[in-house]
Design an enzyme around this catalytic site. Structure first.
Site, PDB file in Angstrom:
ATOM      1  N   VAL A  88       0.901  -0.900  -0.412  1.00  0.00           N
ATOM      2  CA  VAL A  88       0.039  -0.046  -0.162  1.00  0.00           C
ATOM      3  C   VAL A  88       0.920   1.720  -0.548  1.00  0.00           C
ATOM      4  CG1 VAL A  88      -0.382   0.336   2.364  1.00  0.00           C
ATOM      5  CG2 VAL A  88      -2.324   0.907   1.133  1.00  0.00           C
ATOM      6  N   ALA A  95      -3.043   8.923  -1.958  1.00  0.00           N
ATOM      7  CA  ALA A  95      -3.083   7.896  -0.856  1.00  0.00           C
ATOM      8  C   ALA A  95      -4.224   6.420  -1.451  1.00  0.00           C
ATOM      9  CB  ALA A  95      -4.185   7.977   0.023  1.00  0.00           C
ATOM     10  N   ASP A  96      -3.379   5.869  -0.638  1.00  0.00           N
ATOM     11  CA  ASP A  96      -3.983   4.177  -1.439  1.00  0.00           C
ATOM     12  C   ASP A  96      -4.618   3.223  -0.424  1.00  0.00           C
ATOM     13  OD1 ASP A  96      -4.518   2.413  -3.015  1.00  0.00           O
ATOM     14  OD2 ASP A  96      -2.752   1.160  -2.318  1.00  0.00           O
ATOM     15  N   THR A  97      -5.832   3.058  -0.301  1.00  0.00           N
ATOM     16  CA  THR A  97      -6.906   2.094   0.715  1.00  0.00           C
ATOM     17  C   THR A  97      -6.641   0.467   0.280  1.00  0.00           C
ATOM     18  OG1 THR A  97      -7.193   3.673   1.731  1.00  0.00           O
ATOM     19  CG2 THR A  97      -8.001   1.373   1.988  1.00  0.00           C
ATOM     20  N   ALA A 114      -1.997   4.233   2.939  1.00  0.00           N
ATOM     21  CA  ALA A 114      -0.493   4.893   2.966  1.00  0.00           C
ATOM     22  C   ALA A 114      -1.172   5.945   2.537  1.00  0.00           C
ATOM     23  CB  ALA A 114       0.123   4.630   1.998  1.00  0.00           C
TER      24      ALA A 114
END
Length: 275
Positions: free
Chosen positions: A95, A125-127, A164
């Site tokens: 992530v 962002a990354d989830t 992240a």
């Protein structure tokens, strides 16, 4: 014999997972006005409100969360990064690498933008959702996969949500690599209610609320009825841990040479007040 009647089966299939069609004949209801508190009076945020700040995501939820700290002039430029990194790494590494690549893709695209100028800050962002068995769950790609995903989360105990965040700003100097970047990963443990029925899961899937979300549910919406409890940040599950974002923004501003511009702006405000 039971008197309970079964709900009629819809004659039309639900909307596609690829795109939800809009009905142009349906009037758009007016959006309710939202009263917000005054924006946070913090130097780094004051700087970004005056300059070009980019969110490298099309998520309306992330945009709304940034508005809670007064960043309402956000420019939306979704990253072109394909998010195809191998999942052989740990969820934390996966992530974090994805969020970093998203930020870099927008940075490379916008750093030489002649019409708008270079950005003051890029926020990416990354989830991901990780099942109790360690499987990385991203957005469902079909109704069948969506139902299976939610059943997995219900039946296997606690799952974890990782988001992240990567914040970056160009440097005025030519110092390699030409930008300042700060990253972080937030983790939240989530437990579904184990008594949730298959019927409820199917009804939720039919709403399509979770079709564009990692793990297939939106905790801030109807999907909250599936959740029994969480341990950690709520907005991290929504998709952007805003407390972490604020810390990263302040660190990037402090590290970059924009700190000089920030000081100049604040001094300028003081001089105007004295006049």
């Amino acid at each position: 014999m039971s008197d309970i009647k079964k709900a009629p089966v819809p004659s039309e299939p639900p909307p596609s997972y690829e795109a939800t069609p809009q009905n142009p004949a349906s009037p758009t209801p007016p959006k309710p006005s939202v009263l917000r508190p005054p924006p946070l009076d913090l130097p780094a945020l004051t700087l970004l409100r005056r300059r070009r700040t980019i969110l490298a995501s099309a998520s309306p939820r992330r945009k709304q969360l940034l508005a809670t700290i007064g960043l309402t002039n956000i420019e939306i430029i979704p990253s072109s990064f394909e998010e195809n990194l191998p999942k052989s790494a740990s969820p934390f590494e996966y992530v974090l690498a994805t969020a970093t690549e998203k930020a870099l893709a927008v940075y490379k695209q916008e750093i030489d933008n002649e019409s708008k100028g270079e950005p003051a800050m890029i926020i990416a962002a990354d989830t991901i959702v990780v099942s109790n068995s360690g499987q990385i769950l991203e957005k469902p790609r079909s109704e069948a996969q969506h139902i299976a995903m939610l059943k997995c989360l219900r039946d296997t105990g606690v799952h974890r949500v990782y988001t992240a965040v990567a914040c970056m700003a160009p440097l005025e100097s030519a110092r390699d690599p030409g930008y300042a970047m700060e990253t972080a990963v937030e983790e939240t443990a989530v437990k579904f209610d184990s008594t949730v029925t298959d019927e409820l899961l199917l009804a939720y899937v039919k709403t399509r609320e979770g079709a564009d979300k990692a793990g297939g549910y939106g905790i801030q919406g109807t999907g909250g009825i599936l959740v029994e409890k969480i341990d950690g940040s709520f907005d991290n599950v929504v998709g952007l841990p805003i407390r972490v974002v604020l810390k990263l923004i302040e660190r990037v501003v402090e590290k970059s040479e924009d700190g000089d511009i920030l000081e100049h702006d604040l001094l300028g405000d003081e001089e105007e007040e004295e006049e």
